[in-house]
Design a protein around this motif. Structure first.
Motif, PDB file in Angstrom:
ATOM      1  N   VAL A   1      47.050 -10.637 -15.088  1.00  0.00           N
ATOM      2  CA  VAL A   1      46.640 -10.775 -13.689  1.00  0.00           C
ATOM      3  C   VAL A   1      47.582  -9.995 -12.782  1.00  0.00           C
ATOM      4  O   VAL A   1      47.150  -9.318 -11.842  1.00  0.00           O
ATOM      5  N   SER A   2      48.881 -10.060 -13.064  1.00  0.00           N
ATOM      6  CA  SER A   2      49.849  -9.327 -12.246  1.00  0.00           C
ATOM      7  C   SER A   2      49.610  -7.831 -12.317  1.00  0.00           C
ATOM      8  O   SER A   2      49.659  -7.126 -11.310  1.00  0.00           O
ATOM      9  N   ILE A   3      49.335  -7.328 -13.516  1.00  0.00           N
ATOM     10  CA  ILE A   3      49.067  -5.901 -13.680  1.00  0.00           C
ATOM     11  C   ILE A   3      47.754  -5.530 -12.993  1.00  0.00           C
ATOM     12  O   ILE A   3      47.662  -4.527 -12.286  1.00  0.00           O
ATOM     13  N   GLY A   4      46.732  -6.347 -13.189  1.00  0.00           N
ATOM     14  CA  GLY A   4      45.429  -6.050 -12.604  1.00  0.00           C
ATOM     15  C   GLY A   4      45.455  -6.001 -11.095  1.00  0.00           C
ATOM     16  O   GLY A   4      44.728  -5.216 -10.469  1.00  0.00           O
ATOM     17  N   ARG A   5      46.331  -6.809 -10.468  1.00  0.00           N
ATOM     18  CA  ARG A   5      46.393  -6.844  -9.009  1.00  0.00           C
ATOM     19  C   ARG A   5      46.995  -5.566  -8.431  1.00  0.00           C
ATOM     20  O   ARG A   5      46.895  -5.321  -7.225  1.00  0.00           O
ATOM     21  N   LEU A   6      47.614  -4.755  -9.267  1.00  0.00           N
ATOM     22  CA  LEU A   6      48.215  -3.522  -8.777  1.00  0.00           C
ATOM     23  C   LEU A   6      47.179  -2.433  -8.531  1.00  0.00           C
ATOM     24  O   LEU A   6      47.471  -1.426  -7.920  1.00  0.00           O
ATOM     25  N   PHE A   7      45.966  -2.634  -9.019  1.00  0.00           N
ATOM     26  CA  PHE A   7      44.962  -1.581  -8.963  1.00  0.00           C
ATOM     27  C   PHE A   7      43.859  -1.890  -7.958  1.00  0.00           C
ATOM     28  O   PHE A   7      43.523  -3.044  -7.700  1.00  0.00           O
TER      29      PHE A   7
ATOM     30  N   ARG B   1      42.508  -0.450 -24.581  1.00  0.00           N
ATOM     31  CA  ARG B   1      43.675   0.228 -24.003  1.00  0.00           C
ATOM     32  C   ARG B   1      44.130   1.402 -24.851  1.00  0.00           C
ATOM     33  O   ARG B   1      44.875   2.264 -24.396  1.00  0.00           O
ATOM     34  N   GLN B   2      43.691   1.459 -26.104  1.00  0.00           N
ATOM     35  CA  GLN B   2      44.188   2.483 -27.023  1.00  0.00           C
ATOM     36  C   GLN B   2      43.831   3.897 -26.556  1.00  0.00           C
ATOM     37  O   GLN B   2      44.647   4.815 -26.645  1.00  0.00           O
ATOM     38  N   ARG B   3      42.623   4.076 -26.020  1.00  0.00           N
ATOM     39  CA  ARG B   3      42.235   5.426 -25.591  1.00  0.00           C
ATOM     40  C   ARG B   3      43.046   5.863 -24.372  1.00  0.00           C
ATOM     41  O   ARG B   3      43.271   7.052 -24.157  1.00  0.00           O
ATOM     42  N   THR B   4      43.504   4.876 -23.564  1.00  0.00           N
ATOM     43  CA  THR B   4      44.345   5.212 -22.423  1.00  0.00           C
ATOM     44  C   THR B   4      45.695   5.743 -22.881  1.00  0.00           C
ATOM     45  O   THR B   4      46.172   6.772 -22.425  1.00  0.00           O
ATOM     46  N   GLY B   5      46.322   5.034 -23.805  1.00  0.00           N
ATOM     47  CA  GLY B   5      47.617   5.468 -24.304  1.00  0.00           C
ATOM     48  C   GLY B   5      47.543   6.784 -25.043  1.00  0.00           C
ATOM     49  O   GLY B   5      48.487   7.586 -25.003  1.00  0.00           O
ATOM     50  N   ALA B   6      46.431   7.050 -25.703  1.00  0.00           N
ATOM     51  CA  ALA B   6      46.299   8.269 -26.502  1.00  0.00           C
ATOM     52  C   ALA B   6      46.402   9.520 -25.651  1.00  0.00           C
ATOM     53  O   ALA B   6      46.819  10.581 -26.131  1.00  0.00           O
ATOM     54  N   LEU B   7      46.047   9.409 -24.372  1.00  0.00           N
ATOM     55  CA  LEU B   7      46.099  10.582 -23.505  1.00  0.00           C
ATOM     56  C   LEU B   7      47.517  11.111 -23.356  1.00  0.00           C
ATOM     57  O   LEU B   7      47.733  12.288 -23.112  1.00  0.00           O
TER      58      LEU B   7
ATOM     59  N   ALA C   1      35.702  -5.819 -15.755  1.00  0.00           N
ATOM     60  CA  ALA C   1      34.398  -6.244 -16.273  1.00  0.00           C
ATOM     61  C   ALA C   1      34.539  -7.096 -17.524  1.00  0.00           C
ATOM     62  O   ALA C   1      33.594  -7.803 -17.915  1.00  0.00           O
ATOM     63  N   LEU C   2      35.703  -7.042 -18.168  1.00  0.00           N
ATOM     64  CA  LEU C   2      35.923  -7.811 -19.392  1.00  0.00           C
ATOM     65  C   LEU C   2      36.439  -9.231 -19.120  1.00  0.00           C
ATOM     66  O   LEU C   2      36.530 -10.036 -20.047  1.00  0.00           O
ATOM     67  N   TRP C   3      36.775  -9.545 -17.865  1.00  0.00           N
ATOM     68  CA  TRP C   3      37.326 -10.869 -17.579  1.00  0.00           C
ATOM     69  C   TRP C   3      36.387 -12.029 -17.940  1.00  0.00           C
ATOM     70  O   TRP C   3      36.848 -13.041 -18.495  1.00  0.00           O
ATOM     71  N   PRO C   4      35.091 -11.954 -17.634  1.00  0.00           N
ATOM     72  CA  PRO C   4      34.219 -13.076 -18.016  1.00  0.00           C
ATOM     73  C   PRO C   4      34.259 -13.368 -19.520  1.00  0.00           C
ATOM     74  O   PRO C   4      34.260 -14.520 -19.941  1.00  0.00           O
ATOM     75  N   ARG C   5      34.276 -12.295 -20.335  1.00  0.00           N
ATOM     76  CA  ARG C   5      34.341 -12.493 -21.782  1.00  0.00           C
ATOM     77  C   ARG C   5      35.692 -13.078 -22.189  1.00  0.00           C
ATOM     78  O   ARG C   5      35.773 -13.956 -23.052  1.00  0.00           O
ATOM     79  N   ALA C   6      36.758 -12.598 -21.544  1.00  0.00           N
ATOM     80  CA  ALA C   6      38.086 -13.131 -21.844  1.00  0.00           C
ATOM     81  C   ALA C   6      38.167 -14.604 -21.454  1.00  0.00           C
ATOM     82  O   ALA C   6      38.749 -15.424 -22.182  1.00  0.00           O
TER      83      ALA C   6
ATOM     84  N   ALA D   1      41.276  -6.696 -20.264  1.00  0.00           N
ATOM     85  CA  ALA D   1      40.712  -7.070 -18.960  1.00  0.00           C
ATOM     86  C   ALA D   1      41.640  -6.689 -17.815  1.00  0.00           C
ATOM     87  O   ALA D   1      41.180  -6.503 -16.683  1.00  0.00           O
ATOM     88  N   ALA D   2      42.940  -6.562 -18.097  1.00  0.00           N
ATOM     89  CA  ALA D   2      43.878  -6.138 -17.057  1.00  0.00           C
ATOM     90  C   ALA D   2      43.532  -4.753 -16.536  1.00  0.00           C
ATOM     91  O   ALA D   2      43.754  -4.440 -15.360  1.00  0.00           O
TER      92      ALA D   2
END
Length: 377
Positions: A166-172, A279-285, A23-28, A18-19
């Motif tokens: 939350v701290s990471i998410g606020r950076l975007f 997050r795995q597909r992000t790191g794979a790049l 859109a994943l925050w409600p589920r989290a 969710a970070a």
């Protein structure tokens, strides 16, 4: 039945996903409420100075009551502004702030809590600034029962991960982050961001990140690896990166890693594993196992009301009285403003006068208006 450890691990992974994808925050939040033991909950911010608040994400709260809260009952919530005074990461229940017997007599309880069957909540300030806080609150209904030690313990288990996410998410920029993977936005983020591969190998740094490495005060690139200048910070950073490399989202340092503390402020590193979940597909790049974010904070003195409350050891209810005295005069007006009975207002006023050694509302107003917190408070 799944073990607590398995449920916790799944929840932590979802929180970190969710970070990057709001859109994943409600589920989290839903899974967080189930894990803690409540029936509903929300993630919101509240500014004690302006008496403004806004919901960020919620679970199982009817839109009608959310609208009603912000249109009518926000200023009548008896836990504010005192709830914002807690340090970030401190878990508290409603009865830590207001005894249930007193809560049950308020207009807020009668008009907003009781119709929904809510009897209690457990919460924490996820982030805290001088006047505002980002808050998670898990609400308990009659079937859940009042908040107990296990509810508090379970929220404390997930809180460090919520804080980091939350701290990471606020950076975007949220709209852009929701439409693109992490690496497409890194160079638009003002904070320093690094992607790290196995053995702490540095594979990417955005513009602010490269500037931070060139400065060499907090982090450096040493033999191709991202390295903290402080030996203590390096040990914590290394542990968190090893845990990320092993796919252990719950392992390593569960919170921010202090890089530097000075009179000008503090700098922290946050490690986000990229080896599991969405997050795995992000790191794979970039063959990355983790993203490292650096965030700086500036020192800030507590606002006068918070400092005064701590100096005179005022309760949450007494803080509300002091706050309201600056806006209205007289017991009846205070009672109407706060949604309390006149008898309750008189009791709290008497206690405030006694604790602050003032003799009436006029003296109290003068004390508040002239109060300047010292650097030690």
């Amino acid at each position: 039945m799944r073990s607590e450890a398995a449920l916790l691990s799944e929840l932590i992974g979802l929180v970190y996903d969710a970070a990057l994808d709001p859109a994943l925050w409600p589920r989290a939040l839903e899974q967080a409420c189930v894990f803690v033991g409540g029936s509903s909950g929300n993630l919101f911010w509240h500014d004690a100075a302006t008496e403004q608040s806004a919901v960020l994400h919620l679970f199982n709260i009817e839109p009608h009551y959310t609208k009603l809260y912000y249109e009518k009952y926000l200023p009548l919530n008896p836990v504010f502004p005192a709830a914002t005074f807690y340090d970030a990461g401190h878990v508290y229940g409603s009865t830590d702030l207001v005894p249930f017997e007193e809560m049950a007599e308020t207009v807020f309880y009668d008009g907003w809590m009781r119709p929904q069957g809510i009897i209690d909540f457990v919460g924490a300030n996820v982030e805290k600034s001088a006047t505002s806080s980002s808050i998670i609150a898990v609400l308990m209904n009659e079937e859940d029962g009042p908040v107990d030690a296990d509810n508090r313990r379970r929220l404390a288990l997930i809180l460090p991960h919520l804080q980091r996410a939350v701290s990471i998410g606020r950076l975007f920029d949220q709209s852009r982050a929701a439409q693109a993977v992490l690496t497409q936005t890194l160079d638009h983020v003002t904070a320093a961001v690094f992607l790290v591969g196995p053995s702490a190998r540095l594979v990417f740094a955005n513009g602010p990140g490269r500037a931070l490495l060139d400065d060499g005060a907090l982090l450096v690139e040493r033999m191709g690896a991202l390295t903290a200048v402080s030996p203590e910070a390096q040990r914590a950073l290394r542990a968190a990166l090893v845990a990320a490399e092993n796919g252990n989202a719950a392992g390593g340092n569960p919170g921010p890693i202090p890089l530097l503390t000075s009179l000008r402020g503090e700098s922290f590193a946050y490690v986000l594993p990229l080896t599991t979940g969405d997050r795995q597909r992000t790191g794979a790049l970039h063959s990355a196992v983790a993203a490292v974010f650096v965030r700086k904070t500036s020192p800030a003195s507590p606002p006068p009301l918070e400092a005064l409350a701590k100096l005179y050891k005022l309760t949450a209810s007494e803080v509300r009285i002091v706050d309201a005295v600056m806006r209205v005069t007289g017991v009846r007006a205070l009672a109407e403003t706060l949604g309390l009975t006149q008898a309750t207002v008189k009791t709290h006023l008497h206690n405030v006068f006694r604790k602050t050694s003032t003799a009436g509302q006029t003296e109290l107003v003068k004390l508040i208006a002239g109060f300047v917190p010292s650097e030690q408070e």
